[in-house]
Scaffold this motif. Structure first.
Motif, short mmCIF file in Angstrom:
data_model
loop_
_atom_site.label_atom_id
_atom_site.label_comp_id
_atom_site.label_asym_id
_atom_site.label_seq_id
_atom_site.Cartn_x
_atom_site.Cartn_y
_atom_site.Cartn_z
N GLY A 1 64.01 32.55 -7.02
CA GLY A 1 63.29 33.76 -6.74
C GLY A 1 63.52 33.79 -5.38
N VAL A 2 62.66 32.75 -4.76
CA VAL A 2 62.55 32.86 -3.20
C VAL A 2 63.65 32.55 -2.56
CG1 VAL A 2 61.52 31.50 -1.35
CG2 VAL A 2 60.15 32.05 -3.47
N GLY A 3 64.68 31.91 -3.00
CA GLY A 3 66.07 31.54 -2.49
C GLY A 3 66.75 32.90 -2.32
N PHE A 4 66.69 33.75 -3.33
CA PHE A 4 67.46 35.11 -3.50
C PHE A 4 66.94 35.96 -2.36
CE2 PHE A 4 69.59 34.16 -7.55
CZ PHE A 4 70.80 34.78 -7.07
N LEU A 5 65.66 35.82 -2.03
CA LEU A 5 65.06 36.55 -0.86
C LEU A 5 65.46 35.91 0.36
CD1 LEU A 5 61.40 37.17 -2.22
CD2 LEU A 5 63.06 38.79 -1.86
N ALA A 6 65.32 34.53 0.42
CA ALA A 6 65.49 33.88 1.63
C ALA A 6 66.88 33.80 2.17
CB ALA A 6 65.13 32.31 1.49
N VAL A 7 67.96 33.72 1.63
CA VAL A 7 69.28 33.35 1.96
C VAL A 7 69.88 34.64 2.50
CG1 VAL A 7 71.66 33.15 1.17
CG2 VAL A 7 69.63 31.57 0.33
N PRO A 8 69.48 35.90 1.84
CA PRO A 8 70.15 37.02 2.68
C PRO A 8 69.32 37.43 3.94
CG PRO A 8 69.75 37.59 0.36
CD PRO A 8 69.06 36.31 0.56
N VAL A 9 68.11 36.88 4.10
CA VAL A 9 67.46 36.93 5.48
C VAL A 9 68.15 36.05 6.44
CG1 VAL A 9 65.00 36.60 6.57
CG2 VAL A 9 65.16 37.58 4.39
N MET A 10 68.42 34.97 5.89
CA MET A 10 69.07 33.85 6.89
C MET A 10 70.43 34.40 7.15
SD MET A 10 66.97 31.41 7.01
CE MET A 10 65.56 30.81 6.26
N THR A 11 71.19 34.74 6.34
CA THR A 11 72.54 35.02 6.77
C THR A 11 72.60 36.51 7.37
OG1 THR A 11 72.84 35.92 4.50
CG2 THR A 11 73.48 33.65 4.73
N VAL B 1 69.85 29.89 17.37
CA VAL B 1 69.36 30.45 16.28
C VAL B 1 70.59 30.53 15.18
CG1 VAL B 1 68.79 33.00 15.42
CG2 VAL B 1 67.78 32.04 17.55
N LEU B 2 71.71 30.70 15.65
CA LEU B 2 72.65 30.61 14.68
C LEU B 2 72.78 29.35 14.00
CD1 LEU B 2 75.76 32.40 16.52
CD2 LEU B 2 74.33 33.37 14.54
N GLY C 1 70.20 37.86 8.83
CA GLY C 1 69.57 37.73 10.26
C GLY C 1 70.46 37.25 11.28
N ALA C 2 71.01 36.20 10.99
CA ALA C 2 72.16 35.80 12.00
C ALA C 2 73.14 36.53 12.41
CB ALA C 2 72.60 34.34 11.49
N ALA C 3 73.60 37.24 11.28
CA ALA C 3 74.86 38.30 11.62
C ALA C 3 74.13 39.50 12.46
CB ALA C 3 75.34 39.02 10.13
N PHE C 4 72.78 40.10 12.33
CA PHE C 4 72.06 40.98 13.24
C PHE C 4 72.07 40.36 14.54
CE2 PHE C 4 69.63 42.93 9.69
CZ PHE C 4 69.85 44.13 9.97
N ASP C 5 71.94 39.08 14.82
CA ASP C 5 71.71 38.64 16.23
C ASP C 5 73.10 38.56 16.90
OD1 ASP C 5 69.12 38.25 15.46
OD2 ASP C 5 69.45 36.17 14.98
N TYR D 1 61.29 35.55 13.63
CA TYR D 1 61.22 36.83 14.67
C TYR D 1 62.31 37.66 14.51
CZ TYR D 1 59.18 32.39 16.63
OH TYR D 1 58.53 31.25 16.71
N THR D 2 63.54 37.42 14.47
CA THR D 2 64.65 38.13 14.44
C THR D 2 64.61 39.25 13.42
OG1 THR D 2 66.00 36.53 13.27
CG2 THR D 2 66.00 36.70 15.87
N TRP D 3 64.28 38.76 11.95
CA TRP D 3 64.45 39.56 11.04
C TRP D 3 63.34 40.57 11.15
CZ3 TRP D 3 67.59 40.45 7.21
CH2 TRP D 3 67.21 41.33 6.13
N GLN D 4 62.26 40.21 11.47
CA GLN D 4 60.99 41.20 11.78
C GLN D 4 61.24 42.25 12.51
OE1 GLN D 4 58.15 40.98 9.67
NE2 GLN D 4 57.59 43.28 10.70
#
Length: 368
Positions: free
Chosen positions: A245-255, A40-41, A257-261, A150-153
């Protein structure tokens, strides 16, 4: 398939009161936790890097600056918003830019594709067992059914509970049938619109770029041509607005989300509801993952092709994690009486088998 995986992740977070990797950490052996976490990371970091590169390419349509410099500036802005603001702030500011994606619907219609060909291709798709076909198939699976979803949701369900004042695990555990029913409805609507937009992106690019003989997309300017039937010379502006616009939503989810995990695996305090001083290691993990994603853009990858390859990487990590989620949502120690129904398990098993077969087929094509 998207509805299923998002709903299972949502239900896991609501009923258990934990994020996905907190569940794995609490109920399963460490070797399994770290095996899944590693994949995942890697997937999230590569995806974040590809998104940053795509945003940079879109900005370069108008700003004559080196791509790596734009990547750094964009990454700093996103990280600053995560630290000093919140994901909610990012969402509220930039989600309107994502509406630019609706332009693909209009562009597809204005391109006047052959109706018979569209119906035939939609209802009777041509399946090929070639490396190119399977690569795109796995990339689409990885982009739409990827691990970060999965992880973000599951984490967002926990974040919303904390925002309501339910700060302890015992307060968060459990979900009523009404809450799960609302989740099913919201997720079904959201995933339906997501797939419709993806469909029209494919249709608009097929009706414009492919028709003009552009089968290899190397630059953002080439990709923007798909919107020319709608926007004419302003196609680049419309394309850039959507990507940024989508990037500014997606990148925080990726970074994030990985930090959450990672934080859940390590037992650190985590959450975007927490201030940096309350969860310093969590925010340090976000910064580290962002830094690695920025660094990958200095390796000279083509950002358009990097998006495809990042989807392929995510596609390979998806089947085992989905199988694990199916096992967890059938575990009564975790879910109590909210385990999956028979129909959910049948759909989940079919989804897992389908995406595993696509990944296995692609892997086999590399050696044959």
């Amino acid at each position: 398939m998207m509805y299923l995986v998002v709903y299972l992740s949502s239900k896991l977070g609501q009923v258990s009161g934990r994020g996905l990797f907190k569940v794995i950490s609490d109920f399963y052996p460490r070797w399994l936790l770290w095996s899944v976490l590693t994949g995942v990371l890697i997937g999230n970091t590569i995806e974040a890097a590809a998104d940053l590169g795509a945003m940079s390419a879109a900005v370069m349509l108008f700003v004559p600056l080196p791509g790596p410099l734009i990547v750094i500036v964009v990454a700093i802005v996103i990280f600053a918003l995560q630290v000093f603001g919140s994901y909610t702030l990012i969402r509220d500011v930039f989600r309107w830019l994502a509406l630019a994606l609706l332009a693909y619907v209009v562009s597809a219609l204005l391109a006047k594709p052959d109706a018979a060909s569209v119906l035939r291709g939609t209802l009777l798709p041509r399946i090929e067992f070639s490396r190119e076909y399977l690569s795109i198939l796995v990339a689409i699976v990885g982009t739409t059914l990827s691990a970060y979803l999965y992880t973000w949701q599951s984490n967002q369900e926990v974040e919303e509970e904390i925002a309501k004042g339910r700060t302890t695990l015992e307060e968060r555990k459990g979900a009523t049938e009404g809450e799960l029913r609302r989740s099913r409805r919201d997720i079904l609507i959201g995933m339906t619109f997501s797939n419709l937009i993806m469909y029209f992106i494919i249709l608009s690019t097929g009706s414009t770029l492919y028709k003009a003989g552009q089968t290899q997309i190397d630059t953002a300017a080439q990709a923007a041509e798909a919107l020319r039937p709608l926007a004419g010379d302003a196609a680049g502006i419309l394309f850039a607005a959507g990507v940024i616009g989508v990037g500014f939503l997606a990148v925080p989810v990726m970074t994030a989300g990985a930090a959450f995990d990672f934080a859940q695996a390590m037992g650190w305090k985590n959450g975007l509801n927490a201030k940096p001083r309350q969860a310093p290691k969590f925010y340090m993990a976000i910064g580290t993952i962002t830094l690695v994603a920025v660094g990958l853009n200095f390796l000279g990858f083509n950002p358009m092709k990097a998006m495809v390859w990042s989807g392929i990487v995510q596609g390979f990590s998806t089947p085992p994690l989905l199988l694990l989620i199916l096992i967890m949502t059938n575990n009564r120690k975790i879910m109590g009486d909210k385990v999956n129904s028979k129909s959910t398990n049948i759909l989940g098993g079919a989804t897992t088998l389908a995406i595993f077969s696509a990944s296995a087929g692609l892997a086999a094509s590399w050696f044959l």
